[in-house]
Design a protein around this motif. Structure first.
Motif, PDB file in Angstrom:
ATOM      1  N   ASN A 239       0.804  -1.226   0.000  1.00 17.66           N
ATOM      2  CA  ASN A 239       0.000   0.000   0.000  1.00 17.66           C
ATOM      3  C   ASN A 239       0.834   1.272   0.000  1.00 17.66           C
ATOM      4  OD1 ASN A 239      -2.617  -1.004  -0.242  1.00 17.66           O
ATOM      5  ND2 ASN A 239      -2.821  -1.369   1.964  1.00 17.66           N
ATOM      6  N   THR A 240       2.159   1.151   0.091  1.00 15.68           N
ATOM      7  CA  THR A 240       3.014   2.330  -0.133  1.00 15.68           C
ATOM      8  C   THR A 240       3.136   2.636  -1.625  1.00 15.68           C
ATOM      9  OG1 THR A 240       5.091   1.068  -0.234  1.00 15.68           O
ATOM     10  CG2 THR A 240       4.340   1.825   1.952  1.00 15.68           C
ATOM     11  N   LEU A 241       2.699   1.693  -2.462  1.00 14.47           N
ATOM     12  CA  LEU A 241       2.716   1.884  -3.908  1.00 14.47           C
ATOM     13  C   LEU A 241       1.409   2.535  -4.341  1.00 14.47           C
ATOM     14  CD1 LEU A 241       4.058  -1.656  -4.833  1.00 14.47           C
ATOM     15  CD2 LEU A 241       5.390   0.439  -4.495  1.00 14.47           C
ATOM     16  N   GLU A 242       1.501   3.461  -5.256  1.00 15.87           N
ATOM     17  CA  GLU A 242       0.320   4.190  -5.726  1.00 15.87           C
ATOM     18  C   GLU A 242      -0.498   3.277  -6.633  1.00 15.87           C
ATOM     19  OE1 GLU A 242       3.733   6.970  -4.875  1.00 15.87           O
ATOM     20  OE2 GLU A 242       3.461   5.058  -5.887  1.00 15.87           O
ATOM     21  N   GLN A 243      -1.664   2.864  -6.148  1.00 18.18           N
ATOM     22  CA  GLN A 243      -2.493   1.903  -6.863  1.00 18.18           C
ATOM     23  C   GLN A 243      -3.836   2.525  -7.233  1.00 18.18           C
ATOM     24  OE1 GLN A 243      -2.345  -2.210  -5.016  1.00 18.18           O
ATOM     25  NE2 GLN A 243      -1.351  -1.026  -3.388  1.00 18.18           N
TER      26      GLN A 243
ATOM     27  N   ILE B  31      -0.573  -0.288 -10.723  1.00 19.80           N
ATOM     28  CA  ILE B  31       0.326   0.617 -10.006  1.00 19.80           C
ATOM     29  C   ILE B  31       0.711   1.728 -10.967  1.00 19.80           C
ATOM     30  CG2 ILE B  31       2.626   0.830  -8.968  1.00 19.80           C
ATOM     31  CD1 ILE B  31       2.371  -2.167  -8.202  1.00 19.80           C
ATOM     32  N   HIS B  32       0.723   2.948 -10.481  1.00 21.50           N
ATOM     33  CA  HIS B  32       1.176   4.079 -11.296  1.00 21.50           C
ATOM     34  C   HIS B  32       1.971   5.014 -10.407  1.00 21.50           C
ATOM     35  CE1 HIS B  32       0.158   7.794 -13.978  1.00 21.50           C
ATOM     36  NE2 HIS B  32       1.385   7.325 -14.208  1.00 21.50           N
TER      37      HIS B  32
ATOM     38  N   LYS C 171      10.962  -4.595  -6.191  1.00 22.19           N
ATOM     39  CA  LYS C 171      12.391  -4.279  -6.111  1.00 22.19           C
ATOM     40  C   LYS C 171      12.860  -3.328  -7.213  1.00 22.19           C
ATOM     41  CE  LYS C 171      13.580  -8.783  -4.103  1.00 22.19           C
ATOM     42  NZ  LYS C 171      14.324 -10.054  -4.322  1.00 22.19           N
ATOM     43  N   ILE C 172      12.065  -3.152  -8.258  1.00 19.95           N
ATOM     44  CA  ILE C 172      12.521  -2.315  -9.376  1.00 19.95           C
ATOM     45  C   ILE C 172      11.807  -0.975  -9.453  1.00 19.95           C
ATOM     46  CG2 ILE C 172      13.196  -4.349 -10.705  1.00 19.95           C
ATOM     47  CD1 ILE C 172      10.724  -3.876 -12.491  1.00 19.95           C
ATOM     48  N   ILE C 173      10.713  -0.810  -8.717  1.00 17.82           N
ATOM     49  CA  ILE C 173       9.954   0.442  -8.818  1.00 17.82           C
ATOM     50  C   ILE C 173      10.791   1.629  -8.364  1.00 17.82           C
ATOM     51  CG2 ILE C 173       7.957   1.703  -7.924  1.00 17.82           C
ATOM     52  CD1 ILE C 173       6.444  -0.970  -7.888  1.00 17.82           C
ATOM     53  N   GLY C 174      11.442   1.516  -7.215  1.00 20.20           N
ATOM     54  CA  GLY C 174      12.283   2.612  -6.715  1.00 20.20           C
ATOM     55  C   GLY C 174      13.412   2.961  -7.661  1.00 20.20           C
ATOM     56  N   PRO C 175      14.251   1.998  -8.066  1.00 17.14           N
ATOM     57  CA  PRO C 175      15.342   2.319  -8.992  1.00 17.14           C
ATOM     58  C   PRO C 175      14.890   2.919 -10.317  1.00 17.14           C
ATOM     59  CG  PRO C 175      15.739   0.207  -7.952  1.00 17.14           C
ATOM     60  CD  PRO C 175      14.349   0.614  -7.558  1.00 17.14           C
ATOM     61  N   LEU C 176      13.725   2.494 -10.816  1.00 16.80           N
ATOM     62  CA  LEU C 176      13.263   3.041 -12.084  1.00 16.80           C
ATOM     63  C   LEU C 176      12.718   4.459 -11.939  1.00 16.80           C
ATOM     64  CD1 LEU C 176      11.462  -0.069 -13.651  1.00 16.80           C
ATOM     65  CD2 LEU C 176      13.631   0.945 -14.382  1.00 16.80           C
TER      66      LEU C 176
END
Length: 420
Positions: free
Chosen positions: A105-109, A122-123, A149-154
């Motif tokens: 839920n820290t990800l914008e959904q 997710i956006h 694992k890739i959302i932050g680096p991207l």
């Protein structure tokens, strides 16, 4: 290329019943009188699994009735009984779904309705100016949990050893029938139709130029997005790269000895390791009933794939933690999508949406991970794709974003520098 046009700001109705009462099973429908007016609306989404569902899962895990090993310990005939027992005990006694739920839920959904289905995605927009839109699609038996694992680096490369010039806005949909995306109730939702949904999603978000990336089913869907939405797709990056040998030619013509050996190894895999494809491609409802009713069956069915497919020397926990494996399993369990996700194999065998054939004009890159389960030599793909980059990875398998996130991110960054 310059960045796509700025996002169209879409009002998010926070007061909507849909926004306030999301559960893991479904979203509440828009009130009937507002259906037409809200058909293009985008709604915020938050995971909130009812405590009763968590309690039910733990109750079902209390007394698993496991068979004796058919040949003693090991994975030769399927999921290892001893390993499964350990995993089930951890799922029941130590796994903290609420902690995983908070992390997700820290990800914008969000959700939106496209082609009659509620689509979850997710956006995350980057804080960096000039960020490039990137559509990323998962496969089976994965989910959006693969991408954490890739959302932050991207999206925030400067916080992960990269340059602001490599920033992306990421859009990561749940395939229809997977996770929090609605399961179709009619035939015809094959990969080409799903690609049409994803292209419509990017248009709805206001992106006029974007990249696509995918592995497994995400590779097949992403290829169709690039073929179908060629006016807007700037580049295609795949981590499952495959195709047929050129028609009328010796399939081994021009191949190196290493390529011939790998083709043979993939043929053995197709013979020995694809029983799940036959079942899910012909009778997904039959296996789906068992997987929907029993978390033991679900765990046995899916964890064996993670272990067999990953580049882990036979030990899945060399690559994945129990929490990572069980977060993915729990998404299937709480959303009750084991059957509806398996259906993509059936729909792919019985397509009703004509796939776009012919050569794909968009520049293409292949991240070639050595344990990828479906693979073809580069020479077989030259006629279909406009290949601009082919990276032979030192390690990794089909779950690239989970297994080797740094290698995947670095390759995505390097390729899209050339097509932004």
């Amino acid at each position: 290329m310059p960045r796509a046009a700025a996002l169209v700001l879409i009002a998010l109705s926070i007061a909507s019943p849909r926004a306030e009462a999301q559960t893991a099973r479904s979203t509440e429908p828009t009130p009937a009188g507002a259906q037409a007016a809200s058909s293009t609306a985008i709604w915020p989404f938050r995971i909130a699994v009812p405590q009763a569902d968590i309690d039910d899962l733990k109750a079902r895990l209390r007394n698993p009735r496991l068979p004796a090993p058919l040949l003693g310990p090991g994975w030769e005939l399927g999921t290892d009984i001893a390993y499964l027992r350990t995993l089930l005990t951890y799922w029941r006694d130590r796994f903290d779904w609420r902690a995983q739920e908070r992390a997700l839920n820290t990800l914008e959904q969000f959700t939106t309705e496209i082609d009659g289905l509620t689509i979850h995605f997710i956006h995350r927009r980057s804080k960096h100016a000039g960020a490039f839109p990137l559509l990323i699609t998962h496969g089976w038996p994965g989910s959006i949990a693969e991408f954490t694992k890739i959302i932050g680096p991207l999206t925030d490369p400067t916080a992960h050893g990269g340059s602001a010039a490599d920033a992306f806005d990421v859009v990561m949909p749940s395939i229809p029938g997977f996770g929090f995306s609605e399961a179709p109730r009619e035939a015809g939702f094959d990969p080409a139709r799903i690609a049409r949904i994803e292209a419509a999603l990017m248009a709805r978000l206001g992106y006029t130029k974007y990249g696509v990336q995918g592995g497994d089913w995400g590779s097949i869907i992403s290829t169709q997005v690039a073929a179908r939405d060629r006016e807007h797709v700037a580049g295609l990056h795949l981590n499952m790269c495959f195709g047929n040998a050129p028609a009328g030619q010796d399939p081994e013509a021009g191949l190196t000895d290493a390529e011939k050996a790998r083709v043979k190894a993939r043929q053995v895999f197709q013979t020995e390791e694809t029983g799940y494809q036959q079942i899910q491609g012909t009778k997904p409802q039959t296996i789906g009933i068992a997987l929907n009713d029993s978390p033991v069956a679900l765990a046995a069915w899916i964890v064996e794939k993670f272990r067999t497919w990953c580049d882990c020397d036979g030990d899945p926990e060399r690559i994945f933690t129990k929490d990572e494996l069980l977060t993915n399993l729990s998404l299937y369990w709480f959303t009750q999508t084991a059957a509806s996700s398996a259906r993509i194999y059936y729909e792919s065998r019985h397509p009703t949406t004509p796939p776009v054939a012919g050569r794909i004009a968009a520049p293409m890159a292949c991240a070639d991970f050595p344990k990828e389960i479906i693979w073809s030599p580069r020479s077989w793909l030259e006629g279909r794709y406009n290949i601009q980059r082919w990276t032979a990875m030192p390690r990794g398998g089909p779950f690239a974003a989970m297994e080797q996130p740094r290698l995947l991110v670095d390759d995505v960054r390097a390729f899209f520098r050339t097509v932004r």
